[in-house]
Design an enzyme around this catalytic site. Structure first.
Site, mmCIF file in Angstrom:
data_model
loop_
_atom_site.group_PDB
_atom_site.id
_atom_site.type_symbol
_atom_site.label_atom_id
_atom_site.label_comp_id
_atom_site.label_asym_id
_atom_site.label_seq_id
_atom_site.Cartn_x
_atom_site.Cartn_y
_atom_site.Cartn_z
ATOM 1 N N ILE A 1 0.831 -1.199 0.000
ATOM 2 C CA ILE A 1 0.000 0.000 0.000
ATOM 3 C C ILE A 1 0.864 1.247 0.000
ATOM 4 C CG2 ILE A 1 -1.738 1.299 1.295
ATOM 5 C CD1 ILE A 1 -2.734 -1.328 2.447
ATOM 6 N N GLY B 1 9.519 6.276 5.886
ATOM 7 C CA GLY B 1 10.753 6.196 6.652
ATOM 8 C C GLY B 1 10.766 5.068 7.658
ATOM 9 N N MET B 2 9.600 4.694 8.169
ATOM 10 C CA MET B 2 9.544 3.641 9.181
ATOM 11 C C MET B 2 9.505 2.250 8.581
ATOM 12 S SD MET B 2 9.649 4.362 12.413
ATOM 13 C CE MET B 2 8.694 3.085 13.219
ATOM 14 N N VAL C 1 3.756 -0.554 4.443
ATOM 15 C CA VAL C 1 2.400 -0.934 4.834
ATOM 16 C C VAL C 1 1.841 -1.820 3.735
ATOM 17 C CG1 VAL C 1 0.100 -0.156 5.483
ATOM 18 C CG2 VAL C 1 2.087 1.233 6.077
ATOM 19 N N LYS D 1 1.741 -3.123 9.058
ATOM 20 C CA LYS D 1 2.857 -2.175 8.971
ATOM 21 C C LYS D 1 4.115 -2.911 9.395
ATOM 22 C CE LYS D 1 2.472 2.197 10.209
ATOM 23 N NZ LYS D 1 2.953 3.014 9.092
ATOM 24 N N ASP E 1 3.259 12.980 16.790
ATOM 25 C CA ASP E 1 3.607 13.200 15.380
ATOM 26 C C ASP E 1 2.335 13.365 14.554
ATOM 27 O OD1 ASP E 1 5.272 13.540 13.187
ATOM 28 O OD2 ASP E 1 5.355 11.406 12.732
#
Length: 799
Positions: A17, A21-22, A25, A40, A141
């Protein structure tokens, strides 16, 4: 990760999807339940990394994931599961079909969102933040990319807990030359930029940035680089949104600019406080009436009333189930009970009266100036408040009948949703006098259980009676509300403050609607609401509510009425918890003089306030004056209550704190030795207050240089606290630290280091890495490493 990967034998990845940066997904299928989910996958953990760091990271991920999974709100993305697969941490979440706000802005460029859509987003995000903040969860955030709008117009916040985890892992956080953590600079609050403590008000600032961009198609601060944006957040007043888009409603601009205040104290106190401004903005928007169809939902064929919060976003009032028959009073309850004792937590007011009789209770919180080894948790008593029995024999419909006005929200609280008059028109059959007599008797029995300190039983009785009275008399009847008030009182005494807040908020709203906002019973419920807010650490909201109640009491009762003085005492108490000891001292001294004049110098209420004066003096470093105050209170309480009364002993304990601070450890040692014997005689050797006195004894043994004895004492208290309070209780950790202090003074630094490290690790896990207690423990650890000449490790701990 790759397509068709099966994670933990359950989640099959279907298609990618998004990527950031993390990590990534994926759309996935839960093979066990046959449903579509989103997975995720965080970036793989670095191979060969520090094993201790990786262990802490995995534990933190589990903690953050559990917190996120516990959030249950229509405006928050649901987390179903989490874990680790082949070195990758993953979260399993509900699959949302829609677009995030960043995508919507990009698709609509250069135009901003329609005004009504901005308001709709603001209302839904504010409702979700109000819920999460009430759970003690801060996002950190919030940005357009983390807010999803689904096809039916529902707005959901994503990635709770991910921001802090990202910072710890270092995936997205980079450091500038000045050491500032760089997250998403266009939406960072000034306190985030400064590296200061972040609380829920930082999320409110970020929400202001998001709404500014939705309303104007540009963030409040722009620049050629991230640093110029950060400087804008820190130093520059943003241009008013209507300067960029004149058709914006004035109330909407007012909401946005209020959220963007540089000083957190100048922002709204909670997300709930945005509701009036957003309602005014909606009223001034064409097509924004309450009967309109939302601009977002209508396009998808879903009808949603504008301005109506989603049903699941409202905090429901839990009604206890109807208890058939009569709930019996425990057979061992005496036929008569002693009068409710004067306890010491001024959060308590009579449930239905406005008399000068004293029923106050004070919870004396620890003085921040006291050494960590001496004063670690509250000295408190317990009391109850009598409930109102109206002796009416029929259902209550309020003074305005079925058409009475809707309940009024309590200042500082959003309050429950307005209760429709239809509920009050549904009048139940008139109950029998026999039933009313039984309920009144059970209500009185509940009060008696409270006077005996048996709050669990008292809560069960009041909860059951409240349910029966609601069925028999109606939800707004004074007797029903009196039972609900007592239910909240018992919950508060049990430390279940969130539940107590729900009860008090409802009672205050109902009483305000039927009796008036300045009726003594309404003010009593509002004051209890403020007290519980303080117990939840929401001191600013408590302060605002206390101030409003005090103004009403002064208007209706006069400045010297005992209930007015009680409220002024509460305000002084809360000022100290707000970090304003000078203001607290001035107000408390003023209240003490007034109470001495009205009630007498030896009256328990007067002594409660003088006790608070001593506390404020200690916070100001005026220990000699504080000692004089506490000794006077202890002497007067000893005369009126007896030398072994818990309140007399509490004042003696504080005298010991002052002696230690004044460099008189020998006197403090003798005082704590006598106090520990008295506490053990009255409350038992393992009572927390007895252990606190024994702890103070050990601290002063150390101050006298008697470190072998101090170490033995600290270990004994630590073992007892682990057994009685639990291994991770704050008092237990303080005792562990005292063990480490003694070991250090004895030159046993290796042993001390292990204990310091244990305390720091537990505090970091329980309180978080940025908590002052955690930082103090890391500093202790660094000091110990320096003593062992391990300077590189010490520098790392300092960082």
């Amino acid at each position: 990760m790759a397509e068709d990967t099966l994670i933990q034998g359950r989640y099959r990845l279907l298609d990618l999807i998004g990527r950031g940066g993390m990590g990534e997904v994926w759309r996935a299928r839960d093979e066990s339940l046959g449903r579509r989910v989103a997975v995720k996958c965080l970036k793989p953990l670095a191979e060969g990394g520090d094993s201790a760091f990786m262990r802490v990271l995995r534990e933190r991920f589990r903690r953050e994931a559990r917190v996120a999974a516990a959030l249950q709100h229509r405006g928050v993305t649901v987390v179903h599961d989490f874990g680790e697969h082949e070195g990758q941490l993953y979260l399993v979440m509900e699959l949302l079909e829609g677009r995030n706000l960043s995508q919507l802005l990009e698709a609509g460029k250069p135009s901003p969102l329609p005004v009504i859509e901005v308001i709709e987003v603001a209302e839904q995000v504010a409702a979700a933040l109000a819920y999460t903040h009430d759970q003690g969860v801060v996002h950190r955030d919030l940005k357009p990319a983390n807010v999803m709008r689904t096809g039916d117009g529902t707005v959901k916040i994503c990635d709770f807990g991910i921001a802090r985890l990202a910072h710890d892992i270092g995936f997205t956080a980079k450091l500038t030359g000045t050491g500032i953590a760089m997250g998403t600079p266009h939406y960072m609050s000034p306190e985030q930029i400064a590296g200061a403590t972040v609380d829920h008000r930082s999320d409110l600032y970020s929400l202001g940035c998001v709404l500014y961009e939705l309303a104007t198609a540009a963030p409040p601060f722009e620049g050629g680089d991230a640093w110029s944006v950060l400087v804008g957040h820190r130093d520059t007043t943003p241009a008013p949104p209507r300067a960029r888009r004149p058709e914006l409603p004035g109330p909407l601009e007012h909401v946005i600019l209020g959220l963007l205040a540089k000083d957190p104290d100048q922002r709204p106190y909670s997300a709930t406080a945005l509701a009036p401004g957003l309602r005014a903005a909606r009223a001034g928007t064409p097509g924004g009436g309450h009967a309109a169809v939302t601009a977002m939902g209508a396009r998808s064929g879903h009808l949603t009333r504008l301005g109506a919060a989603p049903a699941s976003s409202r905090t429901p009032v839990q009604h206890p189930a109807r208890v058939p028959g009569v709930v019996s009073v425990p057979a061992h309850l005496p036929a008569t009970v002693p009068a409710r004792p004067p306890a010491w937590s001024e959060g308590i007011c009579g449930g239905s009266r406005a008399s000068g009789a004293w029923s106050a209770v004070e919870t004396a919180a620890p003085a921040s100036g006291a050494p960590e080894g001496e004063r670690t948790s509250a000295e408190s008593g317990a009391a109850g408040a009598p409930g109102a029995l109206s002796a009416l024999t029929g259902p209550w419909t309020g003074p305005h009948g079925a058409g009475r006005p809707a309940p009024v929200a309590v200042p500082g609280q959003g309050g429950p949703p307005a209760i429709s008059s239809a509920r009050h028109r549904a009048v139940p059959p008139a109950p029998s006098r026999e039933l009313l007599a039984v309920l009144a008797e059970r209500h009185g029995a509940g009060l008696g259980l409270g006077r005996l300190g048996r709050w669990e039983e008292a809560h069960e009785v009041h909860r059951a009676v409240a349910a029966e009275r609601e069925l028999a008399l109606g939800p707004g009847h004074p007797d029903t509300l009196a039972s609900r008030y007592e239910t909240g009182f018992a919950l508060s005494r049990l430390g279940r403050h969130r539940e107590a807040l729900e009860e008090y908020t409802r009672v205050a709203s109902e009483r305000g609607a039927t009796l008036g906002r300045e009726h003594p019973d309404t003010l009593a419920a509002r004051q209890e609401t403020a007290y519980v807010l303080g117990q939840l650490g929401r001191y600013l909201e408590a302060h605002e509510l206390y101030a409003a109640v005090l103004a009403a009491r002064e208007r209706t009762m006069g400045p010297d009425h005992p209930d007015t003085l009680r409220c002024r005492h509460n305000l002084a108490f809360n000022l100290s918890r707000l970090g304003r000891p000078a203001d607290s001292y001035e107000l408390a001294a003023e209240v003490a003089r007034a109470r001495a004049r009205v009630l007498g110098a030896g009256h328990p209420d007067t002594l409660v306030t003088r006790y608070e004066v001593g506390y404020a003096l200690g916070r100001l470093g005026r220990w000699a004056e504080a000692l004089e105050t506490y000794l006077a209170v202890a002497a007067l309480r000893g005369e009126s209550l007896g030398p072994d009364h818990p309140d007399t002993l509490a004042a003696r304990y504080e005298s010991g704190v002052c002696l230690g601070r004044l460099g008189r450890p020998a006197e403090a040692l003798e005082l704590y030795r006598d106090l520990a014997l008295a506490r053990a005689r009255v409350q038992g050797r393992d009572h927390p207050e007895t252990l606190r006195a024994l702890h103070g004894l050990g601290v002063n043994l150390g101050r006298l240089g008697r470190w072998p004895q101090a170490l033995t004492q600290a270990r004994e208290v630590c073992e007892a606290r682990e057994r009685v309070l639990g291994p991770e209780h704050p008092d237990t950790l303080v005792s562990h630290r005292e063990v480490a202090v003694a070991l250090g003074w004895l030159g046993r630094w290796e042993e001390a280091l292990k204990v310091y490290g244990y305390v720091a690790d537990v505090r970091e896990r329980v309180l978080g890495p940025a908590d002052p207690g955690t930082l103090a423990s890391r500093n202790d650890e660094a000091h110990c490493l320096e003593q062992l000449t391990r300077s590189i490790e010490a520098a790392g701990a300092h960082r």
